[in-house]
Design an enzyme around this catalytic site. Structure first.
Site, PDB file in Angstrom:
ATOM      1  N   CYS A  59       0.772  -1.148  -0.121  1.00  0.00           N
ATOM      2  CA  CYS A  59      -0.112   0.021  -0.065  1.00  0.00           C
ATOM      3  C   CYS A  59       0.838   1.284   0.063  1.00  0.00           C
ATOM      4  O   CYS A  59       2.174   1.174   0.053  1.00  0.00           O
ATOM      5  CB  CYS A  59      -0.977  -0.198   1.261  1.00  0.00           C
ATOM      6  SG  CYS A  59      -0.046   0.072   2.748  1.00  0.00           S
ATOM      7  N   ALA A  62       3.085   1.705   2.874  1.00  0.00           N
ATOM      8  CA  ALA A  62       4.399   0.920   2.821  1.00  0.00           C
ATOM      9  C   ALA A  62       5.262   1.501   2.157  1.00  0.00           C
ATOM     10  O   ALA A  62       6.563   1.520   2.380  1.00  0.00           O
ATOM     11  CB  ALA A  62       3.839  -0.539   2.502  1.00  0.00           C
ATOM     12  N   ARG A  93      12.265  -5.176   6.511  1.00  0.00           N
ATOM     13  CA  ARG A  93      12.796  -5.089   5.026  1.00  0.00           C
ATOM     14  C   ARG A  93      14.269  -5.348   5.028  1.00  0.00           C
ATOM     15  O   ARG A  93      15.107  -5.194   4.061  1.00  0.00           O
ATOM     16  CB  ARG A  93      12.348  -3.726   4.619  1.00  0.00           C
ATOM     17  CG  ARG A  93      12.786  -3.403   3.144  1.00  0.00           C
ATOM     18  CD  ARG A  93      11.962  -2.245   2.839  1.00  0.00           C
ATOM     19  NE  ARG A  93      12.436  -1.456   1.464  1.00  0.00           N
ATOM     20  CZ  ARG A  93      12.975  -0.251   1.526  1.00  0.00           C
ATOM     21  NH1 ARG A  93      13.376   0.335   2.850  1.00  0.00           N
ATOM     22  NH2 ARG A  93      13.374   0.184   0.400  1.00  0.00           N
ATOM     23  N   HIS A 193       5.916   6.428  -2.504  1.00  0.00           N
ATOM     24  CA  HIS A 193       7.217   6.830  -2.997  1.00  0.00           C
ATOM     25  C   HIS A 193       6.943   8.238  -3.339  1.00  0.00           C
ATOM     26  O   HIS A 193       7.606   9.169  -3.048  1.00  0.00           O
ATOM     27  CB  HIS A 193       7.644   6.189  -4.129  1.00  0.00           C
ATOM     28  CG  HIS A 193       7.798   4.721  -3.994  1.00  0.00           C
ATOM     29  ND1 HIS A 193       7.702   3.955  -5.189  1.00  0.00           N
ATOM     30  CD2 HIS A 193       8.089   3.997  -2.815  1.00  0.00           C
ATOM     31  CE1 HIS A 193       7.997   2.647  -4.577  1.00  0.00           C
ATOM     32  NE2 HIS A 193       8.175   2.698  -3.204  1.00  0.00           N
TER      33      HIS A 193
HETATM   34 FE1  CFM Z   1      12.976   0.502  -5.521  1.00  0.00          FE
HETATM   35 FE2  CFM Z   1      12.368  -1.787  -5.749  1.00  0.00          FE
HETATM   36 FE3  CFM Z   1      11.038  -0.285  -4.217  1.00  0.00          FE
HETATM   37 FE4  CFM Z   1      13.582  -0.919  -3.488  1.00  0.00          FE
HETATM   38 FE5  CFM Z   1      12.710  -2.897  -1.900  1.00  0.00          FE
HETATM   39 FE6  CFM Z   1      11.586  -3.782  -4.086  1.00  0.00          FE
HETATM   40 FE7  CFM Z   1      10.214  -2.197  -2.599  1.00  0.00          FE
HETATM   41 MO1  CFM Z   1      10.589  -4.586  -1.896  1.00  0.00          MO
HETATM   42  S1  CFM Z   1      14.429  -1.154  -5.376  1.00  0.00           S
HETATM   43  S2  CFM Z   1      12.327   1.067  -3.584  1.00  0.00           S
HETATM   44  S3  CFM Z   1      14.344  -1.791  -1.650  1.00  0.00           S
HETATM   45  S4  CFM Z   1      11.095  -0.485  -6.287  1.00  0.00           S
HETATM   46  S5  CFM Z   1      12.748  -4.836  -2.706  1.00  0.00           S
HETATM   47  S6  CFM Z   1      12.165  -3.919  -6.376  1.00  0.00           S
HETATM   48  S7  CFM Z   1       9.513  -4.030  -3.540  1.00  0.00           S
HETATM   49  S8  CFM Z   1      10.929  -2.804  -0.766  1.00  0.00           S
HETATM   50  S9  CFM Z   1       9.324  -0.377  -2.917  1.00  0.00           S
END
Ligand code: CFM
Length: 541
Positions: A59, A62, A93, A193
């Site tokens: 989500c 997260a 994580r 993000h």
């Molecule tokens: Fe970028 Fe990722 Fe992500 Fe990531 Fe991660 Fe991820 Fe993630 Mo899991 S590199 S920041 S450190 S998109 S592994 S492939 S899914 S936490 S949001």
């Protein structure tokens, strides 16, 4: 290694969507494409998951609290919401950090929550939030407190930004800012993000103009120090004489963010989670950005070379070559040892928004082929390259997220290179401000699948029988019970680092152990291996 006859990818696609009702099948069909690197077909991405389909997405909360802000050690991350949202985001994580000495601030091991109860959902939770901020301040005197909204906060309308402002003024020496990152804010963690980028940019970046010295100053964006990756990259940058001003956000501090506008180049690891920050920093301060990849030994060498070329400094270029020459022999000798055992094996990668692309490099170095890959929440540009950005349809879900209007800072904007200089670098092959995405690097006929469902995952494994499947904890045991080893590329299981040269060696060894273990053939219970079945009837009177 025997070569296997693989099923036709278009037939596999049909098989994957056959069971769905027609409308669903049509929609899922657009998210499953047979790749052709010469043509780059359009893939449907970043749209809402169809209800009823088991997705692996997370989500918005997260993506904001866990992913982008989580790895910064000296911001108290206070979750405004019921306790579960905080508890289940607590250190799962494996993002690591290195405080300055035993007394150095590090709040990452704590789980801060307002512990919202029914009465707060009914009567409002702002008072409770103020109290929690005061309590955190009295206990720790942190430099900063970030407030993260969970779903009920948005539903009842608590104004976390007003509370943040009020408490910031009251306390005086603590930067307090809020993130309206309620879980439902977007179709996945990707929305979080963006929200995180916006607020950090608005409230933190640019607060400290001190020139901290050093040469070849860069920020590393989108590297979160999972399993110690950032430590390995820091080691290499250090060895090359490149100064890391700030990392967003693996092994970082708020002080680094405040000072990050003094860097001369932003390098991006994970494009998905942080390209917003790079663009805003370029517009406001004049810092160009460049995509790099420190996953894979060759990719690492290439990335270091590209950084050196950006700075156009002969001594730096020479130093980078020396470092590569020092590091590579260890990598090559492990490849030599392992390659014969991994050559020709088949991999599938379904991870987040960048790793499904980056890790194909490491498999290639082992002589392994990626048959199928996809992101959980990548956007079309992460698949097809940034050239498609102008054609991406903005739907209601994306409109939910604020686009900051940024302009050049009247005092602090200082273009690091002129447009002509950048153009020259581009002509020389240095792709500034660009990312080509995953698909040009994948073979013709490979299957690219966005937001893969649990059902499709199982079908794909049945049809292709890969030697390894890379995903996360939600898939791990289901896949392993099918006799296929699963490498977690989110948390790295218990392993890592996998970045840089040392990381590549760690990865080769871990993958060798997994794909060459005989245990996977023993997963089936003996009675599942034969067709003999015992049958009986109930005794009837
Ligand atoms: Fe970028 Fe990722 Fe992500 Fe990531 Fe991660 Fe991820 Fe993630 Mo899991 S590199 S920041 S450190 S998109 S592994 S492939 S899914 S936490 S949001």
């Amino acid at each position: 290694m025997e070569s296997r006859i693989l099923p036709d990818p278009s037939a596999v696609k049909e098989e994957l969507i056959k069971k769905y009702p027609p409308k669903v099948a049509k929609k899922r069909g657009k998210a499953i494409v047979v790749n052709d690197p010469a043509e780059i077909p359009q893939v449907q991405a970043n749209i809402r998951t169809i209800p009823g389909i088991i997705t692996q997405r997370g989500c918005s909360y997260a993506g904001c609290k866990g992913v982008v802000l989580g790895p910064t050690r000296d911001i108290v991350n206070l979750v405004h919401g019921p306790i579960g949202c905080s508890f289940y985001a607590w250190l799962t994580r494996r993002n690591q950090t290195r405080p300055d000495g035993p007394e150095g601030e590090n709040y990452m091991t704590y789980c801060f929550s307002t512990d919202m109860q029914e009465e707060h959902v009914v009567f409002g939770g702002e008072k409770k939030l103020k109290k929690a901020i005061q309590e955190a301040y009295d206990l720790f005197h942190p430099k900063a407190i970030g407030i993260f909204s969970t779903c009920p906060v948005g539903l009842i309308g608590d104004d976390i930004h007003a509370v943040a402002k009020e408490m910031r003024e009251k306390l005086g020496d603590c930067n307090i800012f809020g993130f309206s990152c309620e879980g439902y804010k977007g179709v996945s963690q990707s929305a979080g993000h963006h929200i995180a980028n916006n607020q950090v940019f608005k409230h933190v970046v640019g607060l400290d103009d001190t020139d901290k010295g050093g040469s070849f100053k860069i920020n590393m964006l989108g590297e979160y120090n999972i399993g110690g990756d950032a430590f390995e990259i820091e080691r290499l940058l250090d060895k090359c004489g490149i100064t890391l001003v700030a990392s967003f956000s693996g092994n970082s501090t708020i002080g680094q963010f405040e000072n990050s506008h003094t860097a001369d180049l932003n390098v991006i690891m994970c494009h998905r989670s942080i390209n917003y920050m790079a663009e805003m920093m370029e517009t406001k301060y004049g810092i160009p950005w460049m995509k790099v990849n420190f996953i894979g030994a060759e990719a690492t060498a290439k990335s270091l070379r590209r950084i050196a070329r950006y700075f156009e400094d002969d001594a730096l270029m020479a130093r980078v070559e020396e470092v590569i020459a020092e590091e590579m022999p260890a990598v090559s000798s492990v490849i030599e040892e392992i390659h014969p055992k991994t050559k020709g094996k088949l991999a599938m990668l379904f991870v987040g928004g960048s790793r499904a692309h980056h890790y194909q490099e490491l498999f290639m170095e082992l002589g392994m082929e990626t048959l199928s890959a996809g992101y959980e929440f990548g956007h079309r540009d992460d698949y097809e390259g940034r050239r498609v950005i102008p054609n991406i349809k903005v739907d209601a879900d994306s409109k939910n997220i604020e686009e900051l209007k940024i302009s050049a800072d009247p005092e602090k904007y200082k273009p690091r290179k002129t447009e002509e200089e950048l153009e020259k670098l581009k002509e020389a092959g240095l792709d500034i401000r660009d990312y080509d995405g995953m698909m040009p690097d994948m073979k013709k006929g490979s299957l690219v699948i966005d937001d893969i469902s649990h059902y499709e995952t199982e079908k794909l494994i049945e049809l292709y029988k890969p030697d390894i499947f890379c995903a996360g904890i939600k898939e791990k045991y289901v896949v392993q019970k099918m006799g296929v080893p699963l490498k977690q590329l989110h948390s790295y299981d218990y392993g890592g680092p996998y970045a840089g040269f040392t990381g590549a060696i760690n990865f080769y060894r871990d993958i060798d152990r997994m794909v060459n273990s005989r245990v996977w053939k023993l997963i089936q219970a003996p009675w599942e291996e034969t067709s003999i079945e015992l049958e009986a009837d109930y005794v009837t009177q």
